[in-house]
Write an enzyme that holds these catalytic residues in place. Sequence first.
Site, short mmCIF file in Angstrom:
data_model
loop_
_atom_site.label_atom_id
_atom_site.label_comp_id
_atom_site.label_asym_id
_atom_site.label_seq_id
_atom_site.Cartn_x
_atom_site.Cartn_y
_atom_site.Cartn_z
N CYS A 1 0.81 -1.23 0.00
CA CYS A 1 0.00 0.00 0.00
C CYS A 1 0.84 1.28 0.00
O CYS A 1 0.30 2.37 -0.19
CB CYS A 1 -0.94 0.02 1.21
SG CYS A 1 -2.19 -1.28 1.14
N HIS B 1 -9.39 3.09 -2.21
CA HIS B 1 -7.99 2.75 -1.91
C HIS B 1 -7.45 1.80 -2.97
O HIS B 1 -7.47 0.59 -2.80
CB HIS B 1 -7.94 2.11 -0.52
CG HIS B 1 -6.58 1.78 -0.02
ND1 HIS B 1 -5.41 2.19 -0.64
CD2 HIS B 1 -6.17 1.06 1.07
CE1 HIS B 1 -4.37 1.74 0.05
NE2 HIS B 1 -4.81 1.05 1.07
#
Length: 393
Positions: free
Chosen positions: A102, A346
Amino acid sequence: MAVVVAARRTPIGTAGHAYKELTVDRLAAPVIAAVVDDVTGDGAGDRAGDRAGDRAGDRAGRAVEDVVLGNCMGPGGNVARVSALAAGLGHAVPGVTVDRQCGSGLAAILLAAQAVRAGDADLVIAGGVESASTAPLRTRRGEAEPYARAPFTPAGHPDPDMGPAAEALAASCGVVRERQDAYACRSHAAALAAREAGRFEGEIVPVGGRADDQRPRPLRASSLARLPAAFVAGGTVTAGNASPVSDGAAAVAIVPDHLRAGLPGMRLVAGSVVGCDPGLPGWGPVPAVRRVLARAEVEMERVAAVEIVEAFAAQVLAVTDALGLDPLGADGERVCPDGGALALGHPWGASGAVVVARLFTQLVRGGAPPGTLGLATAAVGGGLGVAALFEVV
């Protein structure tokens, strides 16, 4: 000195919906072409299919020398190189793909900035891209069923999925459900207000027939309060205060200061990638930010804008509490003031670059005076934190 002089992103779509048929290169190529156009002024952003990058940029002084993209779950084959070719940058532009999960998009920007700062390149495009919708399923040899994800740690170390990890961090740091829901409501409301005010327009490159983010919507605390725990029985993390799985891309153009040619931008003051307890991966931004601020000899009070990848409200609040920030109170105008991943989505490998694009809009497009500081940070599965401090020039 490495300076970000352009920053763009796609609208962000929920996996399986807006961009369900767009592969990573088809998401990344228009954004890459747009930032090249922003820097060179040669129209590449309108002609992603021609060889725009074979020509030297009149304003940046050089042609694109490399493309560095973060990506987590793509098809392989060097996504950055494929995307660079799809953007029309020509055969001479190589490309390298970075996987820090991430934090990949932000880590890619740090790597590109290192090359520019070292004098090894004069114009590098960096960012991240993720197509969760088209990511391949992976199966180990001899097994019939695909596996959900690769391990983040070896046997004998904690390796929680991100939802349970957010629950553990919330419990460890005392972040209660009410605060998480309040932060989620605030993220959606801020994103909707920003969109209505046109604050996303300068950074968004329309892709796939969309010019706006798919997800932000009005939320009510009473509605969120009724949602059950999503990951741990009796827990506090729900579908409402966690970010969705998403598709999207973001990229920036990085040049040395002497080739800025009058373009406004943000110089990279300091960057850091650190490790932390893999059982509490959401904690990673805390040591990463502390290291960056220490290296720059800057106190948090001097930082005007803070963008955190909002994977979970619990994680954001645990980090901001530790850093002395109050996004639900006094620091609401400097911590993700236009919302974040909770509202927008996301796209894992892209999110670290999305927050830099958001900083660029707030500080550079927003006309902040030279010397204004902005901070971008992300937590990473497996126990990592990435952070970068920028200054308006």
